[in-house]
Motif scaffolding. Sequence first.
Motif, PDB file in Angstrom:
ATOM      1  N   VAL A 152       9.956 -34.421   9.549  1.00  0.00           N
ATOM      2  CA  VAL A 152      10.229 -35.786   9.112  1.00  0.00           C
ATOM      3  C   VAL A 152      11.732 -36.014   9.203  1.00  0.00           C
ATOM      4  N   LEU A 153      12.108 -37.072   9.906  1.00  0.00           N
ATOM      5  CA  LEU A 153      13.527 -37.387  10.078  1.00  0.00           C
ATOM      6  C   LEU A 153      13.879 -38.611   9.246  1.00  0.00           C
ATOM      7  N   ILE A 154      14.975 -38.517   8.505  1.00  0.00           N
ATOM      8  CA  ILE A 154      15.340 -39.545   7.532  1.00  0.00           C
ATOM      9  C   ILE A 154      16.789 -39.985   7.738  1.00  0.00           C
ATOM     10  N   THR A 314      24.848 -41.124  18.585  1.00  0.00           N
ATOM     11  CA  THR A 314      23.672 -41.247  17.722  1.00  0.00           C
ATOM     12  C   THR A 314      23.117 -39.852  17.456  1.00  0.00           C
ATOM     13  N   SER A 315      22.277 -39.761  16.442  1.00  0.00           N
ATOM     14  CA  SER A 315      21.648 -38.494  16.088  1.00  0.00           C
ATOM     15  C   SER A 315      20.133 -38.666  16.055  1.00  0.00           C
ATOM     16  N   LEU A 316      19.423 -37.555  15.875  1.00  0.00           N
ATOM     17  CA  LEU A 316      17.958 -37.584  15.896  1.00  0.00           C
ATOM     18  C   LEU A 316      17.389 -38.602  14.924  1.00  0.00           C
ATOM     19  N   TRP A 317      17.957 -38.656  13.703  1.00  0.00           N
ATOM     20  CA  TRP A 317      17.423 -39.552  12.680  1.00  0.00           C
ATOM     21  C   TRP A 317      17.716 -41.020  12.981  1.00  0.00           C
ATOM     22  N   ASP A 318      18.627 -41.294  13.907  1.00  0.00           N
ATOM     23  CA  ASP A 318      18.909 -42.681  14.310  1.00  0.00           C
ATOM     24  C   ASP A 318      17.842 -43.244  15.242  1.00  0.00           C
ATOM     25  N   VAL A 319      17.157 -42.366  15.982  1.00  0.00           N
ATOM     26  CA  VAL A 319      16.295 -42.834  17.073  1.00  0.00           C
ATOM     27  C   VAL A 319      14.824 -42.491  16.897  1.00  0.00           C
ATOM     28  N   ALA A 320      14.473 -41.569  15.997  1.00  0.00           N
ATOM     29  CA  ALA A 320      13.092 -41.088  15.925  1.00  0.00           C
ATOM     30  C   ALA A 320      12.103 -42.186  15.553  1.00  0.00           C
ATOM     31  N   ALA A 321      12.444 -43.022  14.569  1.00  0.00           N
ATOM     32  CA  ALA A 321      11.540 -44.103  14.171  1.00  0.00           C
ATOM     33  C   ALA A 321      11.347 -45.089  15.314  1.00  0.00           C
ATOM     34  N   ALA A 322      12.447 -45.441  15.988  1.00  0.00           N
ATOM     35  CA  ALA A 322      12.352 -46.352  17.132  1.00  0.00           C
ATOM     36  C   ALA A 322      11.471 -45.753  18.218  1.00  0.00           C
ATOM     37  N   ASP A 323      11.620 -44.463  18.473  1.00  0.00           N
ATOM     38  CA  ASP A 323      10.814 -43.773  19.484  1.00  0.00           C
ATOM     39  C   ASP A 323       9.326 -43.888  19.159  1.00  0.00           C
TER      40      ASP A 323
END
Length: 365
Positions: A152-154, A314-323
């Motif tokens: 889970v990325l936050i 950017t970092s993982l938590w910046d893009v995961a939800a968009a992905d």
Amino acid sequence: AQRIIVAALRHVSPDVRIVGEESRTEMERSNSKTFEEAARRFLEMDINSDAAATGGTGRSDDDASEDNTNEEDDKSQPDAEHEIAGIFQMVREEINTRYREAIGRRIDMPDILCAGIDSTGNSCDYRSNEFKGGSSVLSPIDRVVDSSRVSVLIDPLDGTSCYASGKHEYVTTLVAIVLDNTPIFGVICKPFGHEGGPCILNSGCFAVYGGVLLDGVYVAGGDEIERSRLRQQQSMSAPTNAELVEVSKSKKRRRAIISKSRAGGVVGKCIQALADEELLQGVPAFISGAGVKALHLLVGSSDESLWFFPKAGTSLWDVAAADALLRVVGGRLSDKYGKDINYDRSRQDAENSDGVVACNDAELH
């Protein structure tokens, strides 16, 4: 916000991998426990049962000794509990409804959602299992995913500089669930609301959520977003000639969204090259914040179609939800080489050094 999110995840499983800008210890730290305690209370009780009204608070002696709430917090506790109870109940009911709707309309389940563990602890493919009177159903009760497969990325505060300067319209909270390195569920929340969008009960927050897990993208407390709904329609029937003409026109209206400070250099050259090919308008929309950029790709009203940032930043938590959200509306998010983002990386190695290219149309990507 971050502490409540982490507490909710730990309630589900203490072993779920959580990745964010801060360490786990920092994530779980909070100056005020009013909302955290209210959230824990409703996590530990079934708020749909009569027992919810009389259950315990779930607080330990350690929690009590570390409580930093002041008198003003104590006075707000009943209001906080009432608000969180309503939100939790709405979320449970709404997501369960969306999940069952997705199951009902799907013909083939995505591979990523079919491998699990049955009630006996054995690995299985749920496409071959029969549940509930002969229909193949991926019920949340019947289905178990080993926590080692889940990350889970936050990002509790995307757009920090905007928040500090009072530009609250660019602030978002981002959460994504990743299964086997594939984002399957994402949430983009605007805690200060979104112009023209409904808020979650009386909280003032606006949020969209969804992904392959729900086979769509939805506004919290509202309806399926237009882009997701159109994709559903197109998957069930061939478009008419009039619809094809409108799609062709809309492609010529497509715009890139970038931060104003990034308008020059390779970003500007790329947008101009795409404009020369009549794939984009030559003038981009200037929008701050990774979360708000992604939100505009999903529910924007000005033909926003491309977020192009081929550099580190950017970092993982910046893009995961968009992905997670773009995948289910026919879009795609990758690095500048077209490779999927690797979400297995550690917090210390979370920067997207090869940049981000995100589109709400996989063809444009």
